[in-house]
Design a protein around this motif. Structure first.
Motif, short mmCIF file in Angstrom:
data_model
loop_
_atom_site.label_atom_id
_atom_site.label_comp_id
_atom_site.label_asym_id
_atom_site.label_seq_id
_atom_site.Cartn_x
_atom_site.Cartn_y
_atom_site.Cartn_z
N VAL A 170 0.83 -1.20 0.00
CA VAL A 170 0.00 0.00 0.00
C VAL A 170 0.87 1.26 0.00
N PHE A 171 2.06 1.15 0.56
CA PHE A 171 2.98 2.29 0.62
C PHE A 171 4.42 1.78 0.54
N LYS A 172 5.33 2.73 0.35
CA LYS A 172 6.76 2.42 0.34
C LYS A 172 7.47 3.30 1.36
N ILE A 173 8.52 2.77 1.96
CA ILE A 173 9.43 3.57 2.77
C ILE A 173 10.68 3.77 1.93
N GLN A 174 10.99 5.03 1.63
CA GLN A 174 12.13 5.34 0.77
C GLN A 174 13.07 6.32 1.47
N SER A 175 14.27 6.39 0.94
CA SER A 175 15.27 7.31 1.50
C SER A 175 15.21 8.67 0.83
N GLU A 176 14.36 8.80 -0.18
CA GLU A 176 14.18 10.08 -0.84
C GLU A 176 12.77 10.18 -1.39
N GLY A 177 12.34 11.39 -1.63
CA GLY A 177 10.99 11.60 -2.13
C GLY A 177 10.65 13.07 -2.14
N LYS A 178 9.37 13.37 -2.25
CA LYS A 178 8.92 14.76 -2.26
C LYS A 178 8.92 15.32 -0.83
N THR A 179 8.98 16.64 -0.75
CA THR A 179 9.03 17.30 0.57
C THR A 179 7.87 16.88 1.46
#
Length: 295
Positions: A203-212
């Motif tokens: 349903v979601f991702k945990i990432q080390s980068e993304g939008k503010t």
């Protein structure tokens, strides 16, 4: 095969006009079905007088039903009434009928196109019960709804408030902001994270980068985290104070079905520290976050 002729067509049309009812077709169709049996009416282009002439010229015997001339029934009365019209008047009447049928066909085609749309505008609907029925059927609702139920939907669609109407056990009709949409029952979702792992959770991702707005600053005291779909009463502390997530969505005219899919991150104290689309709360906002919750 039926021996209905052009005079029958005119009689039917005049009777339909007198009844002042909305119909799907004026007059009589050349083909139809009754109880699953195909009916063909090949003589609708000929008047009774023309058919009698054909029979006489070909030496074919024909019968005359004298009861047709007695004004005992509505059709007989209409038949007698039409006999008093000139051929020119009958021609105008026939053209009037054809014009109505052309308009009905054009409306039918337009309605079929509208009924395929994923969302239906209340303005486009124009209190059209048949269009509403077609649209519901095109969106999986194969059951036959009572006219009273459809009329109730049309009545509620005039409201400025968000309306939810249950269609069956799995789907509801959502009416808001002048549009209606069939939505599936929202499934509960909740997952506990004891630590951060950069991966796809479905349903979601945990990432080390993304939008503010996807960034989140975490401290050890926040764990374990609960990531779940938003619920009634959920609120988040922002720079200008605590804000109900539902109210935040309403202010931005976010549809109800989209509101139900918003994910929130709850820390071990039960405080909502992040909401998808809104961002982190005031104490978990950081200029350079290392965790991004991507829906």
């Amino acid at each position: 095969m039926s021996a209905r002729h052009k005079d029958d067509v005119m009689e039917t049309y005049v009777m339909q006009k007198k009844a002042n009812k909305s119909v799907g077709y004026y007059g009589i169709k050349k083909e139809g079905k009754m109880l699953g049996v195909k009916i063909v009416r090949p003589l609708l282009d000929f008047t009774k007088e023309e058919l009698i002439g054909i029979c006489m010229n070909a030496g074919i015997e024909y019968g005359v039903d004298e009861s047709n001339e007695k004004p005992n029934y509505e059709r007989n009365k209409t038949r007698i009434e039409l006999k008093g019209l000139t051929d020119e008047d009958k021609g105008k009447l026939f053209m009037e009928m054809e014009d109505r049928n052309h308009r009905i066909e054009a409306m039918r085609v337009q309605n079929e196109m509208i009924a395929l749309l994923p969302e239906l505008s209340v303005e486009e609907l124009k209190a059209n019960r048949q269009l509403l029925r077609m649209w519901l059927m095109n969106h999986g609702q194969r059951q036959r709804y009572a006219s009273d139920f459809l009329d109730e939907i049309l009545s509620q669609s005039k409201s400025d408030e968000t309306i939810g109407i249950k269609l069956d056990e799995n789907e509801s009709l959502l009416i808001q902001y002048g549009r209606m949409k069939v939505i599936a029952k929202s499934e509960e979702y909740s997952i506990e994270l004891k630590t951060i792992e950069y991966k796809d959770y479905g349903v979601f991702k945990i990432q080390s980068e993304g939008k503010t707005r996807e960034g989140l600053h975490l401290i050890p005291e926040d764990f374990p985290l609960i990531i779940r779909k938003t619920r009634p009463g959920d609120a988040i502390r922002l720079a200008f104070g605590s804000k109900s997530i539902n109210r935040w969505c309403i202010d931005r005219k976010i549809p109800l079905d989209q509101r139900r899919e918003i994910l929130v991150v709850e820390n071990k104290d039960g405080e909502i520290i992040f909401a998808s689309g809104i961002g982190a709360n005031v104490t978990h906002t950081y200029a350079h976050p290392k965790v991004f919750v991507v829906k």
